[in-house]
Design a protein around this motif. Structure first.
Motif, short mmCIF file in Angstrom:
data_model
loop_
_atom_site.label_atom_id
_atom_site.label_comp_id
_atom_site.label_asym_id
_atom_site.label_seq_id
_atom_site.Cartn_x
_atom_site.Cartn_y
_atom_site.Cartn_z
N CYS A 11 -9.65 2.61 -1.56
CA CYS A 11 -9.48 2.24 -0.15
C CYS A 11 -8.40 1.19 -0.02
N THR A 12 -7.89 0.69 -1.15
CA THR A 12 -6.92 -0.40 -1.09
C THR A 12 -5.63 0.00 -1.81
N LEU A 13 -5.24 1.24 -1.54
CA LEU A 13 -4.01 1.78 -2.09
C LEU A 13 -3.52 2.81 -1.09
N PHE A 14 -2.26 2.74 -0.72
CA PHE A 14 -1.71 3.82 0.10
C PHE A 14 -1.40 4.98 -0.83
N PRO A 48 0.94 7.19 -1.19
CA PRO A 48 2.25 7.34 -1.85
C PRO A 48 2.42 6.43 -3.07
N GLU A 106 0.93 11.12 6.04
CA GLU A 106 1.49 9.93 6.65
C GLU A 106 1.42 8.80 5.63
N PRO A 107 2.42 7.93 5.56
CA PRO A 107 2.42 6.87 4.53
C PRO A 107 1.17 6.00 4.56
N ARG A 108 0.58 5.81 5.74
CA ARG A 108 -0.57 4.89 5.81
C ARG A 108 -1.87 5.53 5.31
N THR A 109 -1.80 6.76 4.88
CA THR A 109 -3.00 7.42 4.35
C THR A 109 -3.48 6.68 3.10
N LEU A 110 -4.73 6.26 3.13
CA LEU A 110 -5.27 5.57 1.96
C LEU A 110 -5.56 6.59 0.86
N GLU A 119 -8.72 8.49 1.44
CA GLU A 119 -8.65 9.53 2.48
C GLU A 119 -7.85 10.72 1.96
#
Lengths: 300, 161
Positions: B65-68, B70, B23-27, B30
């Motif tokens: 933690c501050t990068l999506f 993609p 999913e695009p919101r995956t950091l 994660e």
């Protein structure tokens, strides 16, 4: 923490980014470094339904030096400017770039993103206002150039239309005989400053201030140009009495709010002190001295 | 509800090509931990402060933690798992162990990578350069004295090799 769901779109060019902004509508946002936007999205304070990633637009990451100017691409990371020879020609820019947050954030955050975010505590809006800076914007009608003083209208608000993108900043190189400094005080590295001050002075005959620009940061909804403080220096010698008058005028021009970084009174006193110190460093640099300066915090 | 179509993210992690549809919101953190099973990178504060999630992306430390995920597509990533070679610890890891540069170890993966970046820039950093170099990494138990000792020892050791 997860951001609210969004669709992801990667723009390969500026034209494509503009087209995507138009197609995806008002709830779409551009993402560059993401160092402001992603934390806001994780806290669900921002909930864009679509993100348009411009990190892959190659033409936005350059620093160029055409005659008399410094052109900084919108995707230039703070660390790029910190380490660039071109950035070092304007010490005030180096002060600012090298002190924003911490190494990791400087490696990722962009100068264009920082200006477009227009956070009242952001550093670039303050530092660049001390110089002659234009913001280059690209939209459906092509390119337009906006002087920085007209670009930021209010806290988190710029003149950018929804389908417009900041592509570069054009900074006029300061003339010979001038010098500047950007000072900020913060509690620790990763946080925004409590107050900041950017000063650029032009000196003649050793100690006569021909011109001055004094900008205050984090003490109002936008960076504040302290014109009365500038007037207190212009045409005067840079002696302690005149510098004190300028610092007092800067305190009067500040419009701080009390928050977790400090009370309004504290910030007002602090910003005057930063102005005083910045004038001193700017003057020494104008005379050709090399002085280290920038963000200060415990343990720096 | 927006169209949250999954995105294919391809990266090289510690020299190995890896990919996953997320999913695009995956950091990024994660993505590394949950999708690539590389759990050496830690989630600390999850608010861009503590630096426990620090990894090296295309030669530069970032807070993952501050990068999506993609946004890192096509990138070259080094995580803490990439430091040791052939079962032998990296000199930075050895120095942290030797100088007690950790207690609970939660912040350590991030500190090791920030140290690697710092020593690439300054082979013998001054205390000021160390302070600035690890300002984005928070340790809440060891204290920084032993971390400084570890970094100085790692610098000396790496210079010898």
């Amino acid at each position: 923490m997860y951001a609210a769901p969004f669709s992801y779109h990667r723009a390969a060019s500026l034209q494509e980014a503009v087209k995507l902004l138009q197609e995806l509508g008002e709830d779409a946002r551009l993402i560059a470094g993401g160092q402001s936007l992603i934390p806001l999205m994780k806290m669900r304070m921002a909930r864009p339904t679509a993100l348009i990633d411009i990190n892959f637009v190659s033409e936005l990451g350059d620093i160029r030096t055409p005659k008399g100017e410094l052109h900084i691409g919108a995707l230039v990371r703070h660390a790029d400017l910190e380490h660039s020879a071109a950035g070092a020609t304007i010490p005030l820019l180096h002060d600012c770039a090298a002190g924003i947050a911490d190494v990791q954030v400087r490696n990722q955050g962009t100068i264009g993103g920082s200006l477009a975010e227009a956070d009242p505590s952001g550093d670039w809006g303050t530092a660049l206002l001390a110089l002659d800076t234009s913001v280059i914007c690209f939209g459906p009608g092509g390119q337009r150039t906006v002087p920085l003083e007209d670009f930021i209208k209010d806290a988190y608000t710029t003149v950018l239309a929804h389908d417009e993108i900041v592509t570069a900043l054009h900074v006029k190189l300061p003339l010979k005989g001038s010098g500047g400094a950007h000072l900020a005080f913060k509690r620790c590295a990763p946080v925004y400053p409590t107050a900041s001050a950017s000063v650029q002075v032009m000196i003649e005959d050793g100690n006569m201030c021909k011109d001055a620009r004094i900008i205050l940061g984090c003490v109002g909804l936008t960076a504040i140009r302290a014109k009365e403080a500038e007037a207190a220096l212009r045409g005067k010698t840079l002696e302690e009495k005149n510098i004190r008058t300028a610092a007092d005028a800067a305190r009067a021009a500040a419009d701080p709010q009390s928050d977790m970084r400090g009370s309004a009174d504290y910030k007002r006193i602090l910003v005057g002190t930063l102005v005083k110190r910045a004038i001193g460093i700017a003057a020494r640099r104008a005379r050709g001295e090399s002085v280290e300066a920038g963000h200060e915090y415990a343990g720096r | 509800m927006p169209d949250v179509k999954k995105v294919l993210v391809r990266v090289r992690v510690n020299g190995e090509a890896r990919e996953a549809e997320v999913e695009p919101r995956t950091l990024l953190v994660e993505f590394l931990r949950e999708h690539l099973n590389l759990t050496g990178t830690h989630v600390g504060c999850d608010t861009t402060y503590c630096g426990a999630c620090t990894v090296i992306l295309n030669g530069r430390t970032v807070k993952s933690c501050t990068l999506f995920a993609p946004m890192a597509d096509g990138g070259e990533i080094t995580t803490v798992e990439g430091l040791s070679k052939d079962g032998k610890l990296h000199p930075i890891q050895e120095a942290f162990a030797e100088c007690h540069g950790l207690q609970c170890g939660y912040c350590t993966p991030g500190l090791l990578l920030s140290t690697l970046q710092l020593l690439k820039k300054y082979s013998r950093p001054t205390d000021g350069q160390i302070r600035k170099g690890i300002a984005g990494n928070t340790c809440r138990c060891t204290g920084y004295q032993n971390i400084f000792k570890s970094i100085r020892m790692a610098a000396a050791e790496m210079e010898k090799r």
